[in-house]
Design a protein around this motif. Structure first.
Motif, PDB file in Angstrom:
ATOM      1  N   ASP A 197       0.807  -1.225   0.000  1.00  5.54           N
ATOM      2  CA  ASP A 197       0.000   0.000   0.000  1.00  5.54           C
ATOM      3  C   ASP A 197       0.836   1.269   0.000  1.00  5.54           C
ATOM      4  N   GLY A 198       2.107   1.140   0.314  1.00  5.67           N
ATOM      5  CA  GLY A 198       2.965   2.315   0.368  1.00  5.67           C
ATOM      6  C   GLY A 198       4.260   1.999   1.083  1.00  5.67           C
ATOM      7  N   PRO A 199       5.066   3.028   1.332  1.00  5.94           N
ATOM      8  CA  PRO A 199       6.372   2.829   1.945  1.00  5.94           C
ATOM      9  C   PRO A 199       6.316   2.145   3.315  1.00  5.94           C
ATOM     10  N   ALA A 200       5.376   2.510   4.146  1.00  7.42           N
ATOM     11  CA  ALA A 200       5.281   1.912   5.485  1.00  7.42           C
ATOM     12  C   ALA A 200       4.922   0.428   5.401  1.00  7.42           C
ATOM     13  N   ASP A 201       4.057   0.082   4.465  1.00  4.89           N
ATOM     14  CA  ASP A 201       3.655  -1.308   4.290  1.00  4.89           C
ATOM     15  C   ASP A 201       4.841  -2.157   3.817  1.00  4.89           C
TER      16      ASP A 201
ATOM     17  N   VAL B 193       9.313  -6.059   5.122  1.00  6.53           N
ATOM     18  CA  VAL B 193      10.744  -6.317   5.214  1.00  6.53           C
ATOM     19  C   VAL B 193      11.127  -6.616   6.669  1.00  6.53           C
ATOM     20  N   ALA B 194      10.560  -5.873   7.610  1.00 11.63           N
ATOM     21  CA  ALA B 194      10.865  -6.084   9.030  1.00 11.63           C
ATOM     22  C   ALA B 194      10.450  -7.481   9.485  1.00 11.63           C
ATOM     23  N   VAL B 195       9.271  -7.940   9.073  1.00 10.63           N
ATOM     24  CA  VAL B 195       8.813  -9.283   9.440  1.00 10.63           C
ATOM     25  C   VAL B 195       9.753 -10.339   8.869  1.00 10.63           C
ATOM     26  N   LEU B 196      10.138 -10.162   7.630  1.00 10.48           N
ATOM     27  CA  LEU B 196      11.031 -11.139   6.995  1.00 10.48           C
ATOM     28  C   LEU B 196      12.400 -11.170   7.667  1.00 10.48           C
TER      29      LEU B 196
ATOM     30  N   GLU C 114      12.906 -10.458  10.864  1.00  2.81           N
ATOM     31  CA  GLU C 114      12.667 -11.140  12.140  1.00  2.81           C
ATOM     32  C   GLU C 114      12.726 -12.656  11.966  1.00  2.81           C
ATOM     33  N   LEU C 115      12.253 -13.115  10.828  1.00  2.03           N
ATOM     34  CA  LEU C 115      12.231 -14.544  10.551  1.00  2.03           C
ATOM     35  C   LEU C 115      13.580 -15.070  10.068  1.00  2.03           C
ATOM     36  N   GLY C 116      14.515 -14.164   9.864  1.00  2.00           N
ATOM     37  CA  GLY C 116      15.843 -14.586   9.463  1.00  2.00           C
ATOM     38  C   GLY C 116      16.046 -14.744   7.976  1.00  2.00           C
ATOM     39  N   ALA C 117      15.184 -14.139   7.174  1.00  2.00           N
ATOM     40  CA  ALA C 117      15.369 -14.215   5.722  1.00  2.00           C
ATOM     41  C   ALA C 117      16.697 -13.549   5.366  1.00  2.00           C
ATOM     42  N   PRO C 118      17.605 -14.281   4.741  1.00  3.21           N
ATOM     43  CA  PRO C 118      18.920 -13.717   4.440  1.00  3.21           C
ATOM     44  C   PRO C 118      18.896 -12.727   3.282  1.00  3.21           C
ATOM     45  N   GLU C 119      17.816 -12.742   2.524  1.00  2.00           N
ATOM     46  CA  GLU C 119      17.772 -11.918   1.322  1.00  2.00           C
ATOM     47  C   GLU C 119      16.342 -11.475   1.054  1.00  2.00           C
ATOM     48  N   VAL C 120      16.154 -10.184   0.796  1.00  2.00           N
ATOM     49  CA  VAL C 120      14.862  -9.641   0.383  1.00  2.00           C
ATOM     50  C   VAL C 120      15.104  -8.848  -0.889  1.00  2.00           C
TER      51      VAL C 120
ATOM     52  N   GLY D 106      14.636   1.466  -1.188  1.00  2.00           N
ATOM     53  CA  GLY D 106      15.852   1.720  -0.413  1.00  2.00           C
ATOM     54  C   GLY D 106      15.553   2.025   1.041  1.00  2.00           C
ATOM     55  N   ALA D 107      14.517   2.823   1.279  1.00  2.00           N
ATOM     56  CA  ALA D 107      14.151   3.168   2.652  1.00  2.00           C
ATOM     57  C   ALA D 107      13.718   1.942   3.434  1.00  2.00           C
ATOM     58  N   ALA D 108      12.961   1.064   2.802  1.00  2.00           N
ATOM     59  CA  ALA D 108      12.492  -0.155   3.488  1.00  2.00           C
ATOM     60  C   ALA D 108      13.649  -1.079   3.805  1.00  2.00           C
ATOM     61  N   LEU D 109      14.598  -1.202   2.898  1.00  2.00           N
ATOM     62  CA  LEU D 109      15.732  -2.082   3.118  1.00  2.00           C
ATOM     63  C   LEU D 109      16.710  -1.504   4.145  1.00  2.00           C
ATOM     64  N   ARG D 110      16.759  -0.197   4.271  1.00  2.00           N
ATOM     65  CA  ARG D 110      17.648   0.428   5.264  1.00  2.00           C
ATOM     66  C   ARG D 110      17.028   0.475   6.647  1.00  2.00           C
ATOM     67  N   SER D 111      15.715   0.358   6.744  1.00  2.03           N
ATOM     68  CA  SER D 111      15.048   0.513   8.053  1.00  2.03           C
ATOM     69  C   SER D 111      15.272  -0.682   8.949  1.00  2.03           C
TER      70      SER D 111
END
Length: 75
Positions: free
Chosen positions: A33-37, A42-45, A47-53, A70-75
């Motif tokens: 839905d947007g940047p926050a979504d 990304v944050a949930v993934l 937490e689960l230990g996903a090595p790559e998004v 970029g913002a989501a991956l840096r957060s």
């Protein structure tokens, strides 16, 4: 949203401890839905230990919207 991402990832992780989980997200349209979504997914993934998004379909995004990846991956 968190529960659906968690359910999907957990199913994959249940296949075995040696399974690497690399996830590809579509950062536009009905998937985000947007940047926050996107950042929340990304944050949930992480937490689960996903090595790559990774992200795809960004070629369909407006140029001004590419910063959300970029913002989501840096957060």
């Amino acid at each position: 949203m968190r529960s659906s991402v968690l359910a999907f990832a957990t199913d994959l992780l249940d296949e075995g401890a040696d399974t690497l989980l690399a996830v590809v997200l579509r950062p536009v349209g009905v998937d985000c839905d947007g940047p926050a979504d996107l950042a929340a997914k990304v944050a949930v993934l992480r937490e689960l230990g996903a090595p790559e998004v990774e992200c795809y379909d960004y070629g369909l995004m407006r140029l001004s919207s590419l910063d959300r990846i970029g913002a989501a991956l840096r957060s």
